[in-house]
Design an enzyme around this catalytic site. Structure first.
Site, short mmCIF file in Angstrom:
data_model
loop_
_atom_site.label_atom_id
_atom_site.label_comp_id
_atom_site.label_asym_id
_atom_site.label_seq_id
_atom_site.Cartn_x
_atom_site.Cartn_y
_atom_site.Cartn_z
N ALA A 291 -47.80 1.35 -34.43
CA ALA A 291 -46.35 1.08 -34.27
C ALA A 291 -45.56 1.60 -35.47
CB ALA A 291 -46.11 -0.41 -34.10
N TYR B 189 -65.65 -1.56 -33.85
CA TYR B 189 -65.31 -0.55 -32.83
C TYR B 189 -66.54 0.00 -32.12
CZ TYR B 189 -60.40 -0.76 -33.99
OH TYR B 189 -59.12 -1.20 -34.14
N ASP C 164 -47.30 -6.85 -43.91
CA ASP C 164 -47.62 -5.77 -42.97
C ASP C 164 -48.64 -6.35 -41.98
OD1 ASP C 164 -48.64 -3.61 -41.64
OD2 ASP C 164 -49.05 -2.41 -43.41
N1 LIG Z 1 -57.35 -9.50 -35.64
C1 LIG Z 1 -57.79 -8.27 -35.45
N2 LIG Z 1 -58.80 -8.05 -34.61
C2 LIG Z 1 -59.29 -6.82 -34.41
N3 LIG Z 1 -58.82 -5.72 -35.02
C3 LIG Z 1 -57.80 -5.89 -35.85
C4 LIG Z 1 -57.22 -7.16 -36.10
N4 LIG Z 1 -56.21 -6.99 -36.98
C5 LIG Z 1 -56.16 -5.68 -37.25
N5 LIG Z 1 -57.11 -5.02 -36.60
C6 LIG Z 1 -57.42 -3.60 -36.68
O1 LIG Z 1 -57.21 -3.17 -38.01
C7 LIG Z 1 -56.73 -1.84 -38.00
C8 LIG Z 1 -55.50 -1.74 -38.85
O2 LIG Z 1 -54.40 -2.07 -38.12
P1 LIG Z 1 -53.20 -1.08 -37.88
O3 LIG Z 1 -53.70 0.28 -37.63
O4 LIG Z 1 -52.29 -1.75 -36.93
O5 LIG Z 1 -52.53 -1.11 -39.26
P2 LIG Z 1 -51.60 -0.05 -39.70
O6 LIG Z 1 -52.28 1.24 -39.87
O7 LIG Z 1 -50.99 -0.71 -40.87
O8 LIG Z 1 -50.58 -0.02 -38.47
P3 LIG Z 1 -49.39 0.94 -38.26
O9 LIG Z 1 -49.96 2.09 -37.50
O10 LIG Z 1 -48.43 0.13 -37.45
O11 LIG Z 1 -48.89 1.27 -39.61
C9 LIG Z 1 -56.55 -1.45 -36.56
O12 LIG Z 1 -57.69 -0.71 -36.15
C10 LIG Z 1 -56.48 -2.78 -35.85
O13 LIG Z 1 -56.91 -2.72 -34.53
#
Ligand SMILES: Nc1ncnc2c1ncn2[C@@H]1O[C@H](COP(=O)(O)OP(=O)(O)OP(=O)(O)O)[C@@H](O)[C@H]1O
Length: 206
Positions: free
Chosen positions: A11, A43, A77
């Site tokens: 997002a 994963y 975040d």
């Molecule tokens: N409670 C959870 N259970 C399983 N996976 C999780 C959980 N919280 C976070 N994750 C995983 O951790 C990873 C990091 O999250 P995400 O990619 O949303 O962070 P981000 O890179 O900060 O997001 P964005 O793309 O919005 O910046 C993702 O693969 C997400 O699926």
């Protein structure tokens, strides 16, 4: 001012959190991904690792809330209110059975939430910014970013996750001070300015 950035994977939470933190000089509490020992295994085999992953996440995010408790201005975040959405996806996709799902939900409600509410409510945010994206945007950004563990999973997972985020929002929109932003566009400045305008508005109301 306590700001939560809320939204599915891809997002754009990290970019917006970073930019807001720089412009407002607020401390940022990032997604605890680098130190997550279950990330790669999760994963590969969600069924086997779902529960352990969730316990790790709940603990990591509780630690952040605890570490942030005396800070006036902060940005999270992603926050702990979003973790049950991931467990819900596990349940919907048949990776978590009914019994484990109920155990998790009860644990979240009666142990985690209850303990975070007292003595002062650590689940209370001044603003929860929901970065709303289409499935296409989320999947495109995940592919562009190319984190190998995330690429190994079927797109169905990201679609159900995004759908579950929207369901959560519809169910809880009156429980938190949500600001919904169309995050499909890549104009970071525009999104950040919209959030800052809202923060200024809230500051005047406090
Ligand atoms: N409670 C959870 N259970 C399983 N996976 C999780 C959980 N919280 C976070 N994750 C995983 O951790 C990873 C990091 O999250 P995400 O990619 O949303 O962070 P981000 O890179 O900060 O997001 P964005 O793309 O919005 O910046 C993702 O693969 C997400 O699926």
């Amino acid at each position: 001012m306590k700001i939560a950035i809320f939204g599915t994977v891809g997002a754009g939470k990290s970019s917006i959190s970073q930019e807001l933190s720089e412009r407002l000089n607020y401390e940022i509490f990032p997604e605890p991904i680098d130190e997550n020992p279950y990330f790669e295994d999760y994963y590969k085999d969600i069924k086997a690792y779902a529960f352990r992953m969730q316990i790790f996440m709940l603990t990591a995010r509780s630690k952040q809330l605890f570490a942030a408790k005396d800070l006036k201005n902060k940005i999270f975040d992603r926050t702990i209110i979003e973790d049950p959405i991931f467990m819900n996806v596990g349940h919907k996709m048949g990776n978590v059975d009914d019994m484990d799902y109920k155990t998790y939900c009860d644990f979240f409600q009666y142990v985690v939430s209850e303990n975070l509410k007292y003595p002062n409510d650590r689940l209370k945010f001044d603003l929860v910014v929901y970065l709303k994206v289409s499935d296409e945007t989320s999947i495109r950004r995940i592919n562009e970013r190319g984190r190998s563990a995330e690429l190994s999973i079927d797109n169905e997972y990201w679609k159900i996750l995004n759908e579950s985020y929207e369901e959560y929002y519809q169910e809880h929109k009156n429980d938190f001070p949500f600001l919904v932003i169309d995050a499909n566009n890549n104009n970071l400045d525009e999104k950040v300015e919209e959030v800052i305008r809202n923060i200024e508005k809230i500051k005047k109301e406090i």
